[in-house]
Design an enzyme around this catalytic site. Structure first.
Site: not given
Ligand code: GRF
Length: 209
Positions: A14, A91-92, A94, A110, A151, A180
């Site tokens: 997170g 990771l699921k 949608i 991503h 994606d 990110e």
């Molecule tokens: C990130 O690299 C995001 O791009 C990918 O999963 C990772 C999540 O990291 N979808 P976090 O849980 O926000 O630290």
């Protein structure tokens, strides 16, 4: 304009959720995270939410099986009157019903420059291992709308990082994660300001007032 009501879905650490929480505190986003949901009980993001008195819930796929899973998620999002759903390391897949319920209202982050190193199976360290193995000179992060394919939806923002000879998947991941943490709050801020216009697959960022 009333503050944007944001629901965040997570599966792990997170750190992107934290970036959103921080941006809201700094008033860079006119919004409020009204709920955080996780499909993993041990996701540290749940704790981050609780640390900031944000309602957080683990949705257990053994309790909500099959179609009941996304129905449960949608019920919570609707109860909380969520305007924007943010997938921050969720990771699921949608469910199409949820995509239909939030047209251009679900965004994902991503850790690569889509359409490279993305899609089914591309998550975690694999993304960065493949980028290095391929020999690309730049990688980066992408924020995009979610559609039926993983994606795949319209790209909102992208930012690059150099891939150096010395880079390892771990060091590349670290560099990308930093990007990110800037890109996701920026995209949510644009959304809250209604500055994102989707034209087919393309996204136009409108001038701020
Ligand atoms: C990130 O690299 C995001 O791009 C990918 O999963 C990772 C999540 O990291 N979808 P976090 O849980 O926000 O630290």
């Amino acid at each position: 304009m009333s503050p944007l009501r944001i629901g965040v879905l997570i599966s792990g650490s997170g750190s992107n959720l934290q970036a959103l929480i921080d941006a809201i505190h700094k008033q860079e986003i006119h919004g409020e995270i009204v709920v955080v949901l996780s499909n993993k009980k041990e996701a540290y993001g749940l704790q981050r939410a609780k640390n900031h008195q944000i309602s957080a819930e683990y949705v257990d796929s053994r309790v909500y099986q099959g179609d009941h899973y996304h129905e449960r998620i949608m019920t919570i999002l609707q109860e909380k009157q969520v305007d924007l759903v943010v997938l921050a390391g969720y990771l699921k897949m949608i469910h199409p019903d949820m995509i239909a319920a939030y047209p251009n209202g679900i965004i994902n982050i991503h850790p690569s420059l889509i359409p490279s190193f993305c899609g089914k199976g591309y998550y975690g360290m694999k993304v960065h291992e493949e980028a290095i193995a391929y020999g690309v000179k730049v990688s980066g992060a992408t924020v995009h709308f979610v559609d039926e394919k993983p994606d795949h939806g319209p790209v909102i923002l992208q930012e690059t990082v150099p891939v150096l000879w010395e880079d390892t998947p771990e060091s590349l991941q670290e560099k990308v994660l930093k990007i990110e943490h800037q890109l996701l709050p920026q995209a949510v801020a644009l959304f809250s300001q209604k500055r994102i216009e989707v034209v087919g697959r393309r996204v136009k960022i409108k001038e701020g007032s």
